[in-house]
Structures are given as structure tokens and as C-alpha cells.
Design a protein around this motif. Sequence first.
Motif, PDB file in Angstrom:
ATOM      1  N   ILE A 144      31.884  22.484   9.934  1.00  0.00           N
ATOM      2  CA  ILE A 144      30.506  22.916  10.189  1.00  0.00           C
ATOM      3  C   ILE A 144      29.953  22.232  11.431  1.00  0.00           C
ATOM      4  O   ILE A 144      29.290  22.856  12.269  1.00  0.00           O
ATOM      5  N   GLU A 145      30.245  20.946  11.562  1.00  0.00           N
ATOM      6  CA  GLU A 145      29.776  20.209  12.739  1.00  0.00           C
ATOM      7  C   GLU A 145      30.441  20.739  14.010  1.00  0.00           C
ATOM      8  O   GLU A 145      29.780  20.924  15.043  1.00  0.00           O
ATOM      9  N   SER A 146      31.750  20.992  13.921  1.00  0.00           N
ATOM     10  CA  SER A 146      32.460  21.541  15.081  1.00  0.00           C
ATOM     11  C   SER A 146      31.920  22.923  15.434  1.00  0.00           C
ATOM     12  O   SER A 146      31.745  23.258  16.614  1.00  0.00           O
ATOM     13  N   HIS A 147      31.639  23.688  14.417  1.00  0.00           N
ATOM     14  CA  HIS A 147      31.121  25.034  14.635  1.00  0.00           C
ATOM     15  C   HIS A 147      29.762  25.002  15.314  1.00  0.00           C
ATOM     16  O   HIS A 147      29.444  25.851  16.149  1.00  0.00           O
ATOM     17  N   SER A 148      28.955  24.021  14.981  1.00  0.00           N
ATOM     18  CA  SER A 148      27.631  23.903  15.595  1.00  0.00           C
ATOM     19  C   SER A 148      27.746  23.663  17.109  1.00  0.00           C
ATOM     20  O   SER A 148      26.904  24.134  17.881  1.00  0.00           O
ATOM     21  N   LEU A 204      28.374  27.014  18.591  1.00  0.00           N
ATOM     22  CA  LEU A 204      27.149  27.814  18.578  1.00  0.00           C
ATOM     23  C   LEU A 204      26.224  27.413  19.725  1.00  0.00           C
ATOM     24  O   LEU A 204      25.594  28.270  20.354  1.00  0.00           O
ATOM     25  N   ASP A 205      26.134  26.117  20.012  1.00  0.00           N
ATOM     26  CA  ASP A 205      25.317  25.650  21.142  1.00  0.00           C
ATOM     27  C   ASP A 205      25.839  26.226  22.452  1.00  0.00           C
ATOM     28  O   ASP A 205      25.066  26.632  23.328  1.00  0.00           O
TER      29      ASP A 205
END
Length: 218
Positions: free
Chosen positions: A100-104, A107-108
Motif C-alpha cells: 500500500i505504501e509503495s502503491h501510494s 499514485l503520487d
Amino acid sequence: MRTIVQCVEEILVNQSFLEEALERKIINYSALAEELRAPISEMLRKPVKVGAIMMALRRYQTPSHIKSTSHVKKVLRQMGDITLRSNLYAFTLKNSVSLIESHSLLLDYVASNPHLFYAFTRGLVESNIMISGSEKEKADKIFKNEIILSRRGNLSAISVQLPQNNYKIAGLYYQFFKHLAWNGIAVYEVVSTSNEITILVEDSVIEKAFSVIKSLKS
């Protein structure tokens, strides 16, 4: 105890292509009956005659909720824009707390580059990410600490705008997959929202896939 008629119905309902060919009268009853004799004999645990199967096939009536395609055809004619995107990159990752953190981070990056193609789907144990092929190295870098189960390049996407309330029409998505399958086109991934469906296929078949889907409007 099952009858020949019930066996025929069970087989046809579970083989939609066969059922449609029968409905359109483009199939040889005798040849099909001969083909079905072995499985039906096994289902009934006794030998059956081809003539009895042929009679059951001729009497078979497609269920009304399946046979009636007028609503589906109307919705297909109301399809909106069909958009093509080529040179896409897709990869599957194992779900993790850090994903989830990597995905964020991705997304940025996507937010600052709105021209990019991007799609994400999350399952129970794995997730798929699809992005423009030009960003392959960027995506690999962001997810370098994650477990990547598979990678695939040379993909293209066809996005179709659907009318409002399309979700109420039974068999709508089936029309897309059926026609693609009939033309020998394998679907790599499907992403959908309430009023849009995106289908990913290999670059080598994108023109044929686009032609198939576009033909559904007419």
C-alpha cells in the motif's frame, strides 16, 4: 432420475457457445447428437440412442431470460467512445503490508503525470498494476522491494464508455468476451467501473480486437 432432455439442457446451459450455435440453427443436429451420446450415456449410466438425443435437441428451448437479447443489443448500440492505448506494461504483485505504501508512491507519480495510462486491481492475495510502457523502469523501481509474481509488456487496452444503468442488463459483458473468443482473441486483463470497461490484450491482436468490439455497436 434424470432424462435425456434434462441431460441435454444441462450440457447446453453450461456450454453457451454451443447453445447459441443451436439457437442460430448453424449446427448439425445429427453430428451434435452423435457427439453428445457418450457424455449423456455416462450421465444416465446406460446407453442412449442418437435419435432420442436429436429429438431432445430439436425440442430444446433457450431460457427466455437468455434468449431475449433485445435489451443487450440496445445497450451495445448506445456505447460511447472507444479508446485505444498501446505500449502498456502490467505486473502482478503479492499483497503485503508495504504494498500500500509503495502503491501510494506510484499514485503520487501518476497524479503529476495525468497523461499516463494507469489501472489497479486488488484481489485477496495479489494485485495487478497496469501502466504506460514508458514508465516500466519507474514502476519497477518503486516496487523493487515487493514480490513481483509476473511481468508482461507489449499490451494494449480498449476502453469502452457504457450507458448509465448498464449493470442492470444481464449478459452485457458476455457479449464482449464471447465475440473476442469467437475470433480467437485472448483477454489478458479486464478493469471495469460502473460505466466503463477496459480490456487488455496483446499488441499483436489489438487491431482485430478493436474491430470486433466496434462491430458490436452495429
